[in-house]
Design a protein around this motif. Structure first.
Motif, PDB file in Angstrom:
ATOM      1  N   ALA A   1      45.831  37.427  33.397  1.00 51.06           N
ATOM      2  CA  ALA A   1      45.493  36.007  33.190  1.00 51.06           C
ATOM      3  C   ALA A   1      46.727  35.230  32.737  1.00 51.06           C
ATOM      4  O   ALA A   1      46.980  34.109  33.201  1.00 51.06           O
ATOM      5  CB  ALA A   1      44.384  35.896  32.144  1.00 51.06           C
TER       6      ALA A   1
ATOM      7  N   ASP B   1      35.863  32.354  26.423  1.00 48.36           N
ATOM      8  CA  ASP B   1      35.576  32.969  27.729  1.00 48.36           C
ATOM      9  C   ASP B   1      34.182  32.559  28.185  1.00 48.36           C
ATOM     10  O   ASP B   1      33.320  32.254  27.348  1.00 48.36           O
ATOM     11  CB  ASP B   1      35.574  34.502  27.626  1.00 48.36           C
TER      12      ASP B   1
ATOM     13  N   SER C   1      35.596  36.605  39.434  1.00 47.13           N
ATOM     14  CA  SER C   1      35.937  35.227  39.029  1.00 47.13           C
ATOM     15  C   SER C   1      37.342  34.816  39.465  1.00 47.13           C
ATOM     16  O   SER C   1      37.657  33.630  39.510  1.00 47.13           O
ATOM     17  CB  SER C   1      35.827  35.091  37.515  1.00 47.13           C
ATOM     18  N   ALA C   2      38.193  35.778  39.782  1.00 51.23           N
ATOM     19  CA  ALA C   2      39.571  35.460  40.185  1.00 51.23           C
ATOM     20  C   ALA C   2      39.671  35.071  41.650  1.00 51.23           C
ATOM     21  O   ALA C   2      40.679  34.501  42.095  1.00 51.23           O
ATOM     22  CB  ALA C   2      40.468  36.673  39.917  1.00 51.23           C
TER      23      ALA C   2
ATOM     24  N   GLY D   1      44.186  37.826  39.173  1.00 51.03           N
ATOM     25  CA  GLY D   1      43.870  36.630  38.395  1.00 51.03           C
ATOM     26  C   GLY D   1      44.380  35.380  39.075  1.00 51.03           C
ATOM     27  O   GLY D   1      45.364  35.427  39.830  1.00 51.03           O
TER      28      GLY D   1
ATOM     29  N   GLY E   1      40.511  32.501  36.098  1.00 56.88           N
ATOM     30  CA  GLY E   1      39.578  33.565  36.482  1.00 56.88           C
ATOM     31  C   GLY E   1      40.405  34.831  36.567  1.00 56.88           C
ATOM     32  O   GLY E   1      41.388  34.863  37.325  1.00 56.88           O
ATOM     33  N   ALA E   2      40.073  35.848  35.792  1.00 62.66           N
ATOM     34  CA  ALA E   2      40.899  37.066  35.801  1.00 62.66           C
ATOM     35  C   ALA E   2      40.023  38.290  35.610  1.00 62.66           C
ATOM     36  O   ALA E   2      39.076  38.256  34.816  1.00 62.66           O
ATOM     37  CB  ALA E   2      41.962  36.998  34.707  1.00 62.66           C
ATOM     38  N   GLU E   3      40.357  39.332  36.332  1.00 65.79           N
ATOM     39  CA  GLU E   3      39.535  40.550  36.267  1.00 65.79           C
ATOM     40  C   GLU E   3      40.390  41.811  36.436  1.00 65.79           C
ATOM     41  O   GLU E   3      41.307  41.844  37.270  1.00 65.79           O
ATOM     42  CB  GLU E   3      38.507  40.581  37.416  1.00 65.79           C
TER      43      GLU E   3
ATOM     44  N   SER F   1      35.346  41.269  32.851  1.00 67.05           N
ATOM     45  CA  SER F   1      36.050  42.506  32.493  1.00 67.05           C
ATOM     46  C   SER F   1      37.076  42.200  31.408  1.00 67.05           C
ATOM     47  O   SER F   1      38.267  42.431  31.589  1.00 67.05           O
ATOM     48  CB  SER F   1      36.716  43.114  33.729  1.00 67.05           C
TER      49      SER F   1
ATOM     50  N   THR G   1      43.200  42.574  31.512  1.00 69.84           N
ATOM     51  CA  THR G   1      42.793  41.256  32.021  1.00 69.84           C
ATOM     52  C   THR G   1      43.639  40.133  31.416  1.00 69.84           C
ATOM     53  O   THR G   1      44.045  39.200  32.113  1.00 69.84           O
ATOM     54  CB  THR G   1      41.294  41.046  31.736  1.00 69.84           C
TER      55      THR G   1
ATOM     56  N   ASP H   1      41.521  43.967  41.648  1.00 78.25           N
ATOM     57  CA  ASP H   1      41.954  43.336  40.394  1.00 78.25           C
ATOM     58  C   ASP H   1      42.868  42.147  40.698  1.00 78.25           C
ATOM     59  O   ASP H   1      43.593  42.156  41.704  1.00 78.25           O
ATOM     60  CB  ASP H   1      42.740  44.347  39.543  1.00 78.25           C
TER      61      ASP H   1
ATOM     62  N   THR I   1      35.578  35.610  33.037  1.00 77.82           N
ATOM     63  CA  THR I   1      35.813  37.043  33.290  1.00 77.82           C
ATOM     64  C   THR I   1      34.565  37.864  32.974  1.00 77.82           C
ATOM     65  O   THR I   1      33.763  37.481  32.116  1.00 77.82           O
ATOM     66  CB  THR I   1      37.005  37.579  32.451  1.00 77.82           C
TER      67      THR I   1
END
Ligand SMILES: CC(C)(COP(=O)(O)OP(=O)(O)OC[C@H]1O[C@@H](n2cnc3c(N)ncnc32)[C@H](O)[C@@H]1OP(=O)(O)O)[C@@H](O)C(=O)NCCC(=O)NCCS
Length: 323
Positions: free
Chosen positions: A55, A107, A283-284, A161, A138-140, A82, A51, A159, A80
């Protein structure tokens, strides 16, 4: 209160494209079912990038477009569910990668509503702490918390970001947010964390560390979350929905967005979608869409836009902004 504006946007997606046909080699499903029920045709899946790597790549693009040197960043918030690990936070890992030594970093865990919440938190801190700028990401890597044997969930997620650099500004930017949660419905969408299994625990508390979801319940919640989020954020403003050029929804499922558009009596073309190629990136999702719209030249200075998101918690929220 000073204005806060998005000065730069960026996104990064892992290069591996996983099609519905590829998923149907893992679980009993097929492309037609997935497209009809969700609108998703393919998603990007990490082959090892974590992640914080994703990000950082999204952030670098947003910083360059905003003309902000990472060394001058005063705040980094990563939304995030994750993270690479419990500690350090992804925000601190990104800080280290970027050499953004001056920034305060943390975070937030608001699932798919995380980016919308983080924008408003950043705006609040920029005002109370007089920060001139902030990086909101926002990154996952949801693939690491996906149950690849559960056809009810593994078809949905991807997946990626997205990042935005915020600056204090003389111009109107983030106008108003509406943030809500419904913790009593939390069981509808969960990812377990560490077990309680210690020399002191009376009994073991073991959790599944993968996504568990009641799809039907989340679907119902999501439609009313979009309806409320869109209506509430324009309420008591002098801005009507007619003046809003785009609604940028969390990219969970085409059926959710279609039903919400009908309920709001708005044309579907007001909602920008890219979930067919990206899937649900939690969130991404919102910043990835915004970045795509920016790169396509769809966002013009002064355009009014509503971001609206919903997800685990359960949480939901919306932001009205001027580009
Ligand atoms: C997950 C979701 C696509 C399932 O669609 P649905 O129309 O609710 O389908 P159901 O779960 O009722 O299942 C209907 C049937 O399809 C089957 N099915 C479920 N997943 C399947 C798949 N991937 N492929 C083929 N069949 C599937 C079920 O087993 C069920 O079969 P049955 O009738 O024989 O029992 C849908 O509920 C959804 O999108 N919910 C919202 C999820 C979401 O967006 N979550 C994130 C929010 S942030």
């Amino acid at each position: 209160m000073s204005n806060v504006k998005i000065a730069g946007i960026g996104a990064y997606l892992p290069s591996l494209v996983v099609t519905n046909d590829r998923i149907s080699e893992l679980v009993e499903t097929n492309d037609e079912w997935i497209v009809q029920r969700t609108g998703v045709s393919e998603r990007r899946i990490s082959e090892g990038e974590n992640t914080s790597d994703i990000a950082t790549k999204a952030a670098e693009i947003a910083l360059e477009r905003a003309g902000v040197d990472a060394k001058d960043l005063e705040l980094i918030i990563v939304a995030t569910i994750s993270p690479d690990m419990f500690i350090p936070s992804v925000a601190c890992l990104v800080q280290s990668n970027l050499d953004a030594d001056k920034a305060a970093c943390f975070d937030i865990s608001v699932a798919c509503s995380g980016f919308v919440y983080a924008l408003e938190i950043a705006k609040g801190l920029m005002n109370s702490m007089n920060y001139k700028n902030a990086l909101v990401v926002g990154a996952e890597v949801l693939s690491k918390v996906t149950d690849w044997t559960d056809r009810g969930t593994c078809i949905l997620f991807g997946d990626g970001g997205g990042a935005a650099v915020l600056k204090q500004s003389d111009e109107v930017g983030l106008i108003k947010s509406y943030l809500r949660s419904d913790g009593k419905k939390g069981d509808a969408l969960t990812i377990g964390a560490a077990d309680i299994d210690t020399p002191f625990s009376k009994e073991k508390v073991l959790k599944d560390r993968v996504i568990k979801m009641n799809g039907r319940e989340v679907l119902r919640f999501a439609v009313s979350a979009i309806f409320d989020g869109v209506n509430e954020v324009v309420k008591n403003t002098n801005i009507s929905l007619d003046e809003v050029k785009y609604i940028v929804p969390h990219q969970a499922n085409y059926r959710i967005i279609k039903s919400a558009a009908e309920k709001l009596k708005l044309g579907e073309d007001k909602f920008y979608l890219n979930l067919d190629k990206v899937g649900n990136t939690s969130s991404a999702s919102v910043p990835i869409v915004l970045n795509e719209m920016y790169e396509k030249g769809l966002l013009k200075k002064g355009d009014k836009i509503i971001l609206v998101a919903f997800g685990g918690g359960l949480t939901y929220g919306s932001t009205l902004l001027e580009w």
